[in-house]
Design an enzyme around this catalytic site. Structure first.
Site, mmCIF file in Angstrom:
data_model
loop_
_atom_site.group_PDB
_atom_site.id
_atom_site.type_symbol
_atom_site.label_atom_id
_atom_site.label_comp_id
_atom_site.label_asym_id
_atom_site.label_seq_id
_atom_site.Cartn_x
_atom_site.Cartn_y
_atom_site.Cartn_z
ATOM 1 N N GLU A 153 0.848 -1.171 0.249
ATOM 2 C CA GLU A 153 0.117 -0.028 -0.142
ATOM 3 C C GLU A 153 0.938 1.221 -0.062
ATOM 4 O OE1 GLU A 153 -4.024 2.233 1.640
ATOM 5 O OE2 GLU A 153 -3.866 -0.082 1.928
ATOM 6 N N SER A 154 1.852 1.111 0.629
ATOM 7 C CA SER A 154 2.788 2.601 0.970
ATOM 8 C C SER A 154 3.425 2.465 -0.602
ATOM 9 C CB SER A 154 3.930 2.171 1.727
ATOM 10 O OG SER A 154 3.444 2.265 3.022
#
Length: 140
Positions: free
Chosen positions: A63-64
């Site tokens: 997600e980062s």
């Protein structure tokens, strides 16, 4: 004046101070016109109780890197990015070394984006496959 690739990576990583990315030692290591790569060390800090990489840590890396990829391709003066949905299929376990997440766009729309994120180990073995959808929202 255009920044060098090293300067751009340094700026990107500086933006991660005091965030989950810093807590997990995630760093952006490469980018191009259609991809972004980040890595995370696999240590006891990101292990499950039985000593292998925790799937949640893998999802946090995915997600980062995916959100950051969406972020760098929009006008951040007018918009901000938020994740809508992430899926992760964990295919192989790992207990040490680094994992690398490479985010590439499947769809790069004005409002929504869809990214394919492949997570591999130091030997380029596939660890997880993730999909992330993000949304660009106007700043008020």
């Amino acid at each position: 004046m255009q920044l060098s690739k090293e300067d751009m990576l340094a700026r990107a990583n500086a933006a991660s101070k005091n965030t989950l990315m810093e807590t997990l030692s995630i760093e952006i290591v490469d980018f191009g016109d259609d991809f972004l790569v980040a890595r995370m060390p696999v240590t006891s800090k990101v292990h499950q109780p039985d000593g292998v990489l925790h799937g949640g840590a893998t999802a946090a890396l995915a997600e980062s890197v995916g959100s950051f990829a969406s972020h760098i391709f929009i006008d951040t003066e007018k918009f901000f990015i938020r994740g809508l949905e992430i899926t992760a299929n964990h295919l192989k376990s790992i207990s040490e070394g680094y994992i690398y997440a490479k985010a590439t766009f499947l769809h790069k729309g004005r409002t929504t984006q869809l990214l394919d994120i492949r997570v591999t180990d130091d030997d380029e073995n596939l660890i997880s496959i993730c999909r992330l959808s993000t949304i660009s929202l106007p700043k008020k």
